[in-house]
Design an enzyme around this catalytic site. Sequence first.
Site, PDB file in Angstrom:
ATOM      1  N   PHE A 132      90.742 -63.048 -10.194  1.00 20.20           N
ATOM      2  CA  PHE A 132      90.879 -62.448 -11.986  1.00 20.20           C
ATOM      3  C   PHE A 132      89.565 -62.145 -12.829  1.00 20.20           C
ATOM      4  O   PHE A 132      88.964 -63.535 -12.280  1.00 20.20           O
ATOM      5  CB  PHE A 132      92.056 -64.068 -11.652  1.00 20.20           C
ATOM      6  CG  PHE A 132      93.404 -63.404 -11.756  1.00 20.20           C
ATOM      7  CD1 PHE A 132      93.983 -63.113 -10.430  1.00 20.20           C
ATOM      8  CD2 PHE A 132      94.497 -63.254 -12.286  1.00 20.20           C
ATOM      9  CE1 PHE A 132      95.170 -63.141 -10.010  1.00 20.20           C
ATOM     10  CE2 PHE A 132      95.820 -63.836 -12.729  1.00 20.20           C
ATOM     11  CZ  PHE A 132      96.375 -63.087 -11.319  1.00 20.20           C
ATOM     12  N   ASN A 142      89.792 -77.249 -18.402  1.00 17.71           N
ATOM     13  CA  ASN A 142      89.725 -76.011 -18.778  1.00 17.71           C
ATOM     14  C   ASN A 142      91.242 -76.190 -18.840  1.00 17.71           C
ATOM     15  O   ASN A 142      91.794 -76.786 -18.597  1.00 17.71           O
ATOM     16  CB  ASN A 142      88.890 -74.988 -18.358  1.00 17.71           C
ATOM     17  CG  ASN A 142      89.458 -74.681 -17.194  1.00 17.71           C
ATOM     18  OD1 ASN A 142      91.129 -74.132 -16.714  1.00 17.71           O
ATOM     19  ND2 ASN A 142      88.760 -74.452 -15.582  1.00 17.71           N
TER      20      ASN A 142
HETATM   21  O1  C5P Z   1      83.146 -65.246 -12.883  1.00 20.58           O
HETATM   22  P1  C5P Z   1      83.982 -65.136 -13.346  1.00 20.58           P
HETATM   23  O2  C5P Z   1      84.371 -66.636 -13.711  1.00 20.58           O
HETATM   24  O3  C5P Z   1      84.844 -65.273 -15.003  1.00 20.58           O
HETATM   25  O4  C5P Z   1      84.674 -64.658 -12.406  1.00 20.58           O
HETATM   26  C1  C5P Z   1      86.979 -65.068 -12.464  1.00 20.58           C
HETATM   27  C2  C5P Z   1      86.803 -65.266 -10.888  1.00 20.58           C
HETATM   28  O5  C5P Z   1      86.180 -65.485  -9.531  1.00 20.58           O
HETATM   29  C3  C5P Z   1      88.377 -66.510 -10.951  1.00 20.58           C
HETATM   30  O6  C5P Z   1      88.810 -65.326  -9.239  1.00 20.58           O
HETATM   31  C4  C5P Z   1      87.377 -66.941  -9.862  1.00 20.58           C
HETATM   32  O7  C5P Z   1      89.341 -68.376  -9.130  1.00 20.58           O
HETATM   33  C5  C5P Z   1      86.850 -66.556  -9.475  1.00 20.58           C
HETATM   34  N1  C5P Z   1      85.650 -67.411  -9.190  1.00 20.58           N
HETATM   35  C6  C5P Z   1      85.129 -68.542  -8.485  1.00 20.58           C
HETATM   36  N2  C5P Z   1      83.768 -69.575  -8.936  1.00 20.58           N
HETATM   37  C7  C5P Z   1      83.446 -69.398  -9.253  1.00 20.58           C
HETATM   38  C8  C5P Z   1      84.417 -68.979 -10.241  1.00 20.58           C
HETATM   39  C9  C5P Z   1      84.922 -68.261 -10.807  1.00 20.58           C
HETATM   40  O8  C5P Z   1      85.804 -68.227  -6.904  1.00 20.58           O
HETATM   41  N3  C5P Z   1      82.576 -70.260  -9.375  1.00 20.58           N
END
Ligand code: C5P
Length: 408
Positions: free
Chosen positions: A336, A217
């Site tokens: 975040f 991304n």
């Molecule tokens: O669910 P989303 O991707 O929007 O969540 C964002 C937050 O969760 C960020 O702090 C990101 O670093 C963390 N995250 C994570 N593992 C994932 C997806 C997101 O730790 N698989």
Amino acid sequence: MNDLAGKHIVLGLSGGIACYKAAELCRALVKDGATVQVVMTEAAEQFTTAVTMQALSGRPVFTSQWDARTSGGVDNNMAHINLSREADAIVVAPASADFMARLVHGRADDLLSLMCLARPIDKVPLILAPAMNREMWAHPATQRNVKQLRADGTTVLDVGAGEQACGETGDGRMLEPEELIYDIARFFQPKPLAGQHVLVSAGPTFEAIDPVRGLTNLSSGKMGFAIARAAHEAGAQVTLVAGPVGLPTPRGVGRVNVKSAQNMQKSLDLLVPGATGVISAAAVADWRPALAVEHKIKKDGSGAVPTLSFVENPDILATIAASPRAKSGALYCVGFAAESHDLEEHAQAKRLRKGVPLLVGNIGPATFGQDDNALLLVDDQGMTELPRASKLVLARQLVAEIARRLPG
Ligand code: C5P
């Protein structure tokens, strides 16, 4: 950055070939907002001139304790008192082996050492940037002196390693001007995270489709890297767990490079037991291809397209936040959220879903790859807005907000 705006620095030069870097340092200090008063020893004048340093600092240079010119607006012929009283810090760069030895003994036989001795020790910090041949640096006498200077409250910066002017290679080079500016800016930052060990995840992840292709991304990692820098400036020991980005590691910060979400989780799992905080700024891919293909998928000319199927990646942050240490408050977790609209509502919902005390929302397209950003902090008390600013400024504000919320 103007990190040093409003600061008045007395820049001392003692004798050493690294004086050529002091000219650049002086320029950089002024560019960063500081006013600079240069003081040189007689030995320093063998390597560079007061004319150069006056031109770069925009102020007359002082080189002798017998110089009767007005100093600090006073005509009492006491430059060592007047110049030190108005300084926010005295930075000696280069600090030679001899100059440091003289400081250890409280010598006061030239203007610069006299000024260091005469400064109000609690109000005017002394920062030294050592520069010397590797054998001189490694000598027990020098190492003993460094230890004593630190015990006396002096900040002795690191030395660089590499090729030296004498042709030898090793430790003892003076740090580069940009490294010195970085360390001086760090010195002036408050230290509310002293004693903490903070993990920061940053950047995108890369989920392999085959050995040459993958899904990723647009996260640049800039926000996470700025947070790592700010947390280190605030006194924490910091380890960055970084997805594939080409950004330089902030000085003093440890770094583990990872590719996929699974790699990131593995690295964090190893580091979390020693940490007191996790700031999860990485844009972790939600899904990865279900099959890791060993060989490159070939186009066979028939027009057939490969079919990709996906599996969900583990939610790294939610897993960490559910651990007993996080639940007990011994590990403070910050998440975040990059959203495209209804930031507050989505951020609060995400905070509860992830089980973290603090969640930082930003608008994805407005932050990815940019040097500045705006943040919305949500916790159980409501929301706090951090208006648009550079990512480093926001990172420092965020670190201060985190420090305020730490239990105890
Ligand atoms: O669910 P989303 O991707 O929007 O969540 C964002 C937050 O969760 C960020 O702090 C990101 O670093 C963390 N995250 C994570 N593992 C994932 C997806 C997101 O730790 N698989």
